[in-house]
Design an enzyme around this catalytic site. Structure first.
Site, short mmCIF file in Angstrom:
data_model
loop_
_atom_site.label_atom_id
_atom_site.label_comp_id
_atom_site.label_asym_id
_atom_site.label_seq_id
_atom_site.Cartn_x
_atom_site.Cartn_y
_atom_site.Cartn_z
N THR A 120 0.84 -1.21 0.00
CA THR A 120 0.00 0.00 0.00
C THR A 120 0.87 1.25 0.00
O THR A 120 0.56 2.23 -0.68
CB THR A 120 -0.93 -0.01 1.24
N ASP A 142 3.46 -8.34 10.34
CA ASP A 142 4.86 -8.73 10.12
C ASP A 142 5.85 -7.76 10.78
O ASP A 142 7.01 -8.12 10.96
CB ASP A 142 5.17 -8.77 8.62
N GLY A 185 4.93 -13.80 8.80
CA GLY A 185 5.95 -12.75 8.96
C GLY A 185 6.74 -12.47 7.69
O GLY A 185 7.61 -11.62 7.68
N ARG A 186 6.44 -13.25 6.66
CA ARG A 186 7.14 -13.11 5.37
C ARG A 186 8.66 -13.17 5.51
O ARG A 186 9.16 -14.09 6.14
CB ARG A 186 6.70 -11.82 4.67
N HIS A 287 -3.31 -17.73 9.09
CA HIS A 287 -4.18 -16.55 9.18
C HIS A 287 -4.82 -16.36 10.54
O HIS A 287 -5.40 -15.31 10.80
CB HIS A 287 -5.25 -16.61 8.09
N ARG A 290 -3.92 -13.21 12.07
CA ARG A 290 -4.43 -11.94 11.53
C ARG A 290 -5.81 -11.59 12.08
O ARG A 290 -6.34 -10.51 11.81
CB ARG A 290 -4.49 -12.01 10.01
O1 F6P Z 1 1.73 -9.45 5.39
C1 F6P Z 1 0.85 -10.14 6.22
C2 F6P Z 1 0.81 -11.60 5.88
O2 F6P Z 1 -0.09 -12.25 6.74
C3 F6P Z 1 2.16 -12.31 5.87
O3 F6P Z 1 2.62 -12.62 7.16
C4 F6P Z 1 1.86 -13.51 5.02
O4 F6P Z 1 3.03 -14.00 4.42
C5 F6P Z 1 0.92 -12.96 3.99
O5 F6P Z 1 0.34 -11.79 4.55
C6 F6P Z 1 -0.19 -13.90 3.60
O6 F6P Z 1 -0.97 -13.30 2.63
P1 F6P Z 1 -2.33 -13.91 2.09
O7 F6P Z 1 -3.41 -13.53 3.06
O8 F6P Z 1 -2.51 -13.27 0.76
O9 F6P Z 1 -2.14 -15.38 2.01
#
Ligand code: F6P
Length: 376
Positions: A120, A142, A185-186, A287, A290
């Site tokens: 973004t 992350d 956390g990428r 997820h 999140r």
């Molecule tokens: O950037 C946040 C995040 O949750 C990362 O930790 C993860 O690698 C990625 O997004 C996963 O993305 P998506 O929801 O598109 O699978």
């Protein structure tokens, strides 16, 4: 009578706890402090390109402080400069940035508050160069955004990860197993390192320190020799063996960062079982990290960020991202943030703490840390 200022707000990239707290702070501050009007674009930059928005009044943000997700929806596939459009059964990519500028102007907006992560902020940097007046707000579980000491969303994800590790501990102990917990956390290990320390992980593996399988297995065996017949390993999804590759779960063509990581823990578990004969199980939190209600820390940070973003917009300080600096809220040019990833520095004091707590980091030495210690 002077015309009211009008703000747009959008949430882009992956969702996380605290997005609604920012939206609420933006709307309340805009109305209470400056009598502004606010519109919210749906699904991140997609809504700005497609002119999908809704008015946001005080009543619309009532009761959302503790709500996970985002009432505006989000997208991590909506770069206005490379906008995916379905043609037949294939996506083609069009530059729709001028359409976004037109929609912004047609709505008579004075500024746009863009809440999001690096994707973004990169899109916002491009749009700012096209003349859009933007203030950014740093979001991501992350914690890898440049220019801020912490992003909102990180603390909540950390709390969820730590709670999960605590719960997994009992099975590890009861069944004498090696339990691997994989966190998102990428390419940065903030979440793995922090949750590993918080959850008392015996081994913590982060992308910044490519691991050596022998070092990991030696640690597990040493624990067994000492009578600790279980081990907890916390691993970031971007971690990988020395000389090895990250494990890519899928590729999403029409996303700015196409790679989705995940599954390294399965590879590691097979190796550990092969080399130690100890039963090794995997939990990938994914997820789950999140979702849920933001922690009190994130509610406060998100509220401070949202309010400050409106103050900046009111003062005409565009092209900036609000940022946490120590305990104060400052700001940084979005141009300094775009396209960069903030990784765990190898001389980080948290790495040092982990080592002092007898945590194995998957490597024999961290030269940068040793040099930093010698300098003290
Ligand atoms: O950037 C946040 C995040 O949750 C990362 O930790 C993860 O690698 C990625 O997004 C996963 O993305 P998506 O929801 O598109 O699978």
């Amino acid at each position: 009578m002077a015309e009211k200022m009008k703000l747009g707000v959008l949430t882009g990239g992956g969702d996380c706890p605290g997005l609604n707290a920012v939206i609420r702070a933006v709307v309340k501050t805009a109305i209470n402090d400056y009598d502004m009007e606010v519109v919210g674009f749906m699904d991140g930059y997609e809504g700005l390109v497609e002119n999908r928005y809704r008015q946001l009044k005080s009543a619309d943000v009532s009761g959302i402080l503790t709500l996970g997700g985002t009432i505006l929806g989000t997208s991590n596939r909506a770069d206005p400069f490379k906008f995916p459009v379905l043609q037949g059964d294939e996506y083609i990519y069009l530059d729709r940035s001028s359409q976004a500028v037109q929609n912004f102007e047609r709505l008579g907006l004075d500024a746009l508050i863009a809440i999001g992560g690096d994707g973004t902020m990169s899109a916002s940097h491009g749009m700012a160069q096209k003349g859009l007046k933007i203030v950014g707000v740093p979001k991501t579980i992350d914690n890898d955004l440049f220019g801020t000491d912490q992003t909102f969303g990180f603390d909540s994800a950390l709390a969820s990860a730590a709670e999960a590790i605590d719960k997994i501990h009992s099975t590890a102990q009861s069944h004498h197993r090696v339990m691997i917990i994989e966190v998102m956390g990428r390419y940065a290990g903030w979440l793995a390192l922090a949750s590993g320390v918080a959850g008392g992980g015996d081994i913590i593996l982060i992308p910044e320190l490519p691991y050596q399988i022998d070092v990991i297995c030696d640690k597990i065996k040493e624990r067994n020799r000492k009578g600790k017949n279980f081990s907890i390993i916390v691993i970031g999804e971007g971690a990988h063996a020395e000389g090895g590759e990250m494990v890519v779960q899928r590729k999403i063509e029409h996303s700015p960062d196409q790679l989705r990581l995940g599954g390294v823990s399965n590879r590691l578990a097979a190796q550990i079982e092969g080399l130690t004969t100890l039963e090794t199980r995997v939990t990938i939190l994914g997820h789950l990290l999140r979702g849920g209600t933001p922690t009190a820390f994130d509610r406060i940070l998100a509220s401070r960020f949202g309010s400050q973003a409106v103050h900046l917009a009111y003062k005409g300080e565009y092209g900036k991202m609000v940022a946490l600096r120590g305990s104060e809220i400052g700001n940084v040019p979005i141009s300094d943030v775009a396209g960069k990833v903030r990784k765990v520095p190898l001389d980080s004091s948290l790495l040092k703490t982990a080592i002092s707590l007898d945590t194995c980091l998957g490597v024999e030495h961290i030269p940068a840390l040793e040099e930093a210690e010698m300098a003290i």
